[in-house]
Design an enzyme around this catalytic site. Structure first.
Site, PDB file in Angstrom:
ATOM      1  CD  GLU A  34      -2.551   1.876   0.365  1.00  0.00           C
ATOM      2  OE1 GLU A  34      -3.121   1.181  -0.519  1.00  0.00           O
ATOM      3  OE2 GLU A  34      -2.369   3.156   0.084  1.00  0.00           O
ATOM      4  CB  ALA A  35       0.885   4.123  -2.325  1.00  0.00           C
ATOM      5  CG  HIS A 439     -19.441   7.747  -7.218  1.00  0.00           C
ATOM      6  ND1 HIS A 439     -20.680   7.813  -7.152  1.00  0.00           N
ATOM      7  CD2 HIS A 439     -18.955   7.604  -5.900  1.00  0.00           C
ATOM      8  CE1 HIS A 439     -21.098   8.009  -6.062  1.00  0.00           C
ATOM      9  NE2 HIS A 439     -20.117   8.002  -5.145  1.00  0.00           N
TER      10      HIS A 439
HETATM   11  C1  LIG Z   1     -14.096  11.785  -1.453  1.00  0.00           C
HETATM   12  C2  LIG Z   1     -14.706  10.398  -1.763  1.00  0.00           C
HETATM   13  C3  LIG Z   1     -16.061  10.253  -1.277  1.00  0.00           C
HETATM   14  C4  LIG Z   1     -16.856   9.079  -1.597  1.00  0.00           C
HETATM   15  N1  LIG Z   1     -17.834   8.885  -1.325  1.00  0.00           N
HETATM   16  C5  LIG Z   1     -18.416   7.527  -1.177  1.00  0.00           C
HETATM   17  C6  LIG Z   1     -19.709   7.042  -0.686  1.00  0.00           C
HETATM   18  O1  LIG Z   1     -20.013   7.931   0.233  1.00  0.00           O
HETATM   19  N2  LIG Z   1     -20.187   6.092  -0.591  1.00  0.00           N
HETATM   20  C7  LIG Z   1     -19.579   5.215  -1.981  1.00  0.00           C
HETATM   21  O2  LIG Z   1     -20.081   4.020  -1.960  1.00  0.00           O
HETATM   22  N3  LIG Z   1     -18.387   5.574  -2.492  1.00  0.00           N
HETATM   23  C8  LIG Z   1     -17.950   6.741  -2.346  1.00  0.00           C
HETATM   24  N4  LIG Z   1     -16.663   7.145  -2.938  1.00  0.00           N
HETATM   25  C9  LIG Z   1     -16.058   5.937  -4.043  1.00  0.00           C
HETATM   26  C10 LIG Z   1     -15.681   4.832  -3.174  1.00  0.00           C
HETATM   27  O3  LIG Z   1     -14.840   4.939  -1.985  1.00  0.00           O
HETATM   28  C11 LIG Z   1     -14.705   4.020  -4.080  1.00  0.00           C
HETATM   29  O4  LIG Z   1     -15.291   3.712  -5.438  1.00  0.00           O
HETATM   30  C12 LIG Z   1     -14.213   2.918  -3.973  1.00  0.00           C
HETATM   31  O5  LIG Z   1     -13.477   3.007  -2.679  1.00  0.00           O
HETATM   32  C13 LIG Z   1     -12.994   2.170  -4.864  1.00  0.00           C
HETATM   33  O6  LIG Z   1     -12.394   1.134  -4.352  1.00  0.00           O
HETATM   34  P1  LIG Z   1     -11.156   0.703  -5.009  1.00  0.00           P
HETATM   35  O7  LIG Z   1     -10.639  -0.547  -4.197  1.00  0.00           O
HETATM   36  O8  LIG Z   1     -11.537   0.431  -6.510  1.00  0.00           O
HETATM   37  O9  LIG Z   1      -9.986   1.604  -4.944  1.00  0.00           O
HETATM   38  P2  LIG Z   1      -9.345   2.545  -3.536  1.00  0.00           P
HETATM   39  O10 LIG Z   1     -10.208   2.041  -2.530  1.00  0.00           O
HETATM   40  O11 LIG Z   1      -9.128   3.839  -4.001  1.00  0.00           O
HETATM   41  O12 LIG Z   1      -7.978   1.758  -3.396  1.00  0.00           O
HETATM   42  C14 LIG Z   1      -6.789   1.672  -4.178  1.00  0.00           C
HETATM   43  C15 LIG Z   1      -5.671   1.606  -3.311  1.00  0.00           C
HETATM   44  O13 LIG Z   1      -4.590   1.378  -3.885  1.00  0.00           O
HETATM   45  C16 LIG Z   1      -3.483   2.194  -3.611  1.00  0.00           C
HETATM   46  N5  LIG Z   1      -2.689   2.295  -4.622  1.00  0.00           N
HETATM   47  C17 LIG Z   1      -2.609   2.963  -5.529  1.00  0.00           C
HETATM   48  N6  LIG Z   1      -1.602   3.191  -6.529  1.00  0.00           N
HETATM   49  C18 LIG Z   1      -0.787   2.298  -5.861  1.00  0.00           C
HETATM   50  C19 LIG Z   1       0.778   2.028  -5.964  1.00  0.00           C
HETATM   51  N7  LIG Z   1       1.164   2.281  -7.230  1.00  0.00           N
HETATM   52  N8  LIG Z   1       1.209   1.145  -5.180  1.00  0.00           N
HETATM   53  C20 LIG Z   1       0.687   0.776  -4.046  1.00  0.00           C
HETATM   54  N9  LIG Z   1      -0.564   1.120  -3.711  1.00  0.00           N
HETATM   55  C21 LIG Z   1      -1.467   1.958  -4.566  1.00  0.00           C
HETATM   56  C22 LIG Z   1      -4.136   3.202  -2.896  1.00  0.00           C
HETATM   57  O14 LIG Z   1      -3.476   4.186  -2.321  1.00  0.00           O
HETATM   58  C23 LIG Z   1      -5.616   2.865  -2.465  1.00  0.00           C
HETATM   59  O15 LIG Z   1      -5.440   2.732  -1.037  1.00  0.00           O
HETATM   60  C24 LIG Z   1     -16.060   8.047  -2.683  1.00  0.00           C
HETATM   61  C25 LIG Z   1     -14.656   8.221  -3.042  1.00  0.00           C
HETATM   62  C26 LIG Z   1     -13.995   9.621  -2.621  1.00  0.00           C
HETATM   63  C27 LIG Z   1     -12.707   9.889  -3.001  1.00  0.00           C
END
Ligand SMILES: Cc1cc2nc3c(=O)[nH]c(=O)nc-3n(C[C@H](O)[C@H](O)[C@H](O)COP(=O)(O)OP(=O)(O)OC[C@H]3O[C@@H](n4cnc5c(N)ncnc54)[C@H](O)[C@@H]3O)c2cc1C
Length: 508
Positions: A34-35, A439
């Site tokens: 994790e970054a 999103h």
């Molecule tokens: C401000 C905000 C408000 C939101 N509100 C809502 C809400 O109320 N309800 C809802 O359902 N959704 C909400 N969302 C959307 C939802 O949180 C995301 O769609 C969801 O978390 C995506 O999950 P994921 O696993 O695809 O990516 P993420 O949860 O973004 O995880 C990706 C991870 O990979 C890590 N990473 C990236 N690149 C690297 C790398 N090169 N090396 C190591 N690690 C890396 C990142 O640091 C992160 O921890 C919101 C998003 C944001 C930003």
């Protein structure tokens, strides 16, 4: 060099689930990279502070490229901390509509129809007293509806009912549209995320290693097989060898790492100075985001005591019943406006989410430097119909306000003022109010056609030993907030890796 059976890149909403589930088998070794850092910090854990997190190191701090449809660049926050965007988000917990998933299957995501995803939503949660055909018990997450909604939220519910919408008791059960109070991931006053609910309990296992402050630079590919990851840990370059890599870096991070590793459109890679190893034209394409129209305020003469999210929402289907909701209206008991808009003290806000965008954008390389941000282009309102639907959202707010539900606040409506404008001016006002609903999804989509990036088992097409599991694999963005669906993807991914597959038998 270290060697693990599985290396999970990205400890976000999906990645924490994948790492926790795979490490349930003591016979395999799992590394999570994790970054960002630890999620156990006051600003992350306090639900009321979610907006301020965007100005901290828990956010990657991305911006979109300047949007032709709005004339501006928009903030594109992404979590950079254990729990990922689920550690900086607004905590609303909505799964999406069953027709969203049936649509995925019709686009080539075989096995990802509603019956194919429902068991994984259920496995993620503990909701005693819910409809057992839809809700789960015994899982890690404990989503809950608010105990005492603000009176403004009650007014919104009454107004929507008077305007002809249906009440929904549980959006995550049989009826996935209508008006009601959505659940949140808040447990005993603290944020709940997949870091707190999945990863922390699993971290005592000897076969799970979690490395924070570890940024994956690129995947190593030899003879068509991904066999490891190069990463920067506290500023020092390291390598790890993997039996299989599962990329969970999110809708920006995952396509970006694929492109930097030479997996993507060969011409784009060559132009950026990256040697292509697999010509996969769909990587980084198909970017979708929901637009949130912000700053539509209603000036109140009564005091608005509390601040924070009120919790009433309307998921409306305005143009037919053969798909999920197209518009999502929420009321907020405070002035939620864009940075360039004048504050309007003593006002509440209607936010209008556009849930089924036709516009498609991209994530592309700005440079071959793995530490440079990519070019993020959500192509807001590139398709004319998206703008028309946002205007329809403004009309919908006006319909609800005109029922008299908000008369006790005795104010003046911005929406009526907007609708009093001529069409050109109204469209200009709508474009000026566009912001991201945060999103982002779709940039490594599941499918079997030439533009698909992963197959229905989430394997990157043309490369062995590599899967993607996060919001980027959604063929189309679900018509709700995207966190719950990302968690479901993590759950299903872990089963696919283990060669298992659950299906719901009889539920529609
Ligand atoms: C401000 C905000 C408000 C939101 N509100 C809502 C809400 O109320 N309800 C809802 O359902 N959704 C909400 N969302 C959307 C939802 O949180 C995301 O769609 C969801 O978390 C995506 O999950 P994921 O696993 O695809 O990516 P993420 O949860 O973004 O995880 C990706 C991870 O990979 C890590 N990473 C990236 N690149 C690297 C790398 N090169 N090396 C190591 N690690 C890396 C990142 O640091 C992160 O921890 C919101 C998003 C944001 C930003």
């Amino acid at each position: 060099m270290d060697k693990f059976d599985f290396v999970v890149v990205g400890g976000g909403s999906a990645g924490c689930v994948v790492a926790a589930r795979l490490s349930e088998d003591p016979g395999v070794s799992v590394l999570l990279l994790e970054a960002g850092g630890d999620e156990r910090r006051a600003d992350v854990m306090d639900p009321a502070r979610w907006e301020e997190l965007q100005d901290t190191d828990a956010n990657w701090g991305f911006e979109t490229v300047v949007q032709a449809g709005t004339g501006r660049a928009h903030p594109a926050p992404r979590g950079r901390v254990l729990g990922g965007s689920g550690s900086i988000n607004c905590m609303t917990h909505l799964r999406g509509h069953r027709l969203d998933f049936d649509h995925w299957a019709s686009l080539g995501a075989k096995g990802w129809d509603h019956a194919g995803v429902l068991p994984y939503f259920q496995r993620s949660e503990h909701v005693p007293g819910g409809d057992p055909r839809y809700r789960g018990t015994g899982g890690p997450l404990r989503p809950r509806a608010p105990g005492e909604p603000h009176r403004l939220g009650e007014a919104f519910v009454q107004g929507a009912l008077s305007a002809g919408h249906r009440r929904t008791g549980d959006f995550n059960a049989a009826e996935m549209s209508g008006v009601g109070h959505p659940e949140s991931l808040v447990l005993d006053g603290s944020r709940e995320s997949t870091a707190t609910a999945y990863l922390r309990p699993a971290m005592a296992r000897k076969n799970l290693t979690v490395r924070t402050q570890s940024t994956a630079l690129r995947l190593t590919v030899r003879d068509g097989r991904c066999d490891g990851v190069e990463y920067l840990r506290d500023g020092v370059r390291e390598s790890v060898s993997a039996g299989e890599v599962i990329l969970c870096a999110g809708a920006v991070g995952s396509p970006h790492r694929l492109l930097l590793s030479g997996i993507g459109p060969a011409d784009e890679l060559a132009a950026a100075g990256v040697e292509p190893v697999c010509d996969l034209p769909g990587v980084g394409r198909n970017l979708q985001d929901h637009i949130l129209l912000a700053g539509i305020r209603y000036h109140a003469r009564r005091p608005l005591t509390a601040t924070g999210m009120d919790g009433a929402t309307l998921l409306a289907r305005t143009d037919g019943a053969d798909h999920g909701p197209d518009l999502n209206l929420c009321v907020m008991n405070f002035d939620y406006h864009l940075s360039w808009q004048q504050p309007a003290p003593d006002s509440f806000t209607f936010a209008i989410g556009h849930m089924r965008p036709a516009s498609r954008g991209s994530v592309r390389l700005a440079s071959a430097d793995p530490l440079a941000a990519p070019l993020i282009d959500p192509a807001y309102v590139r398709e004319r119909g998206d703008l028309d639907e946002l205007v329809r959202g403004v009309e919908l707010v006006d319909e609800i306000v005109r029922t008299g539900a908000f008369d006790e606040w005795d104010g003046r409506s911005d929406t009526t003022a907007m609708l009093g404008l001529g069409r050109t001016e109204l469209e200009r006002a709508v474009r000026e109010s566009i912001s991201s609903y945060f999103h982002l999804s779709g940039t490594a989509r599941i499918g079997t056609d030439d533009e698909a990036v992963v197959d229905p088992d989430l394997r990157v097409r043309g490369i062995d030993g590599l899967r993607v599991a996060d919001a980027s694999v959604m063929p189309t963005v679900v018509s709700a907030n995207t966190n719950a669906a990302s968690i479901m993807i993590g759950e299903k991914a872990a089963d696919l890796v283990r060669g298992r597959c659950l299906r719901a038998s009889s539920v529609r």
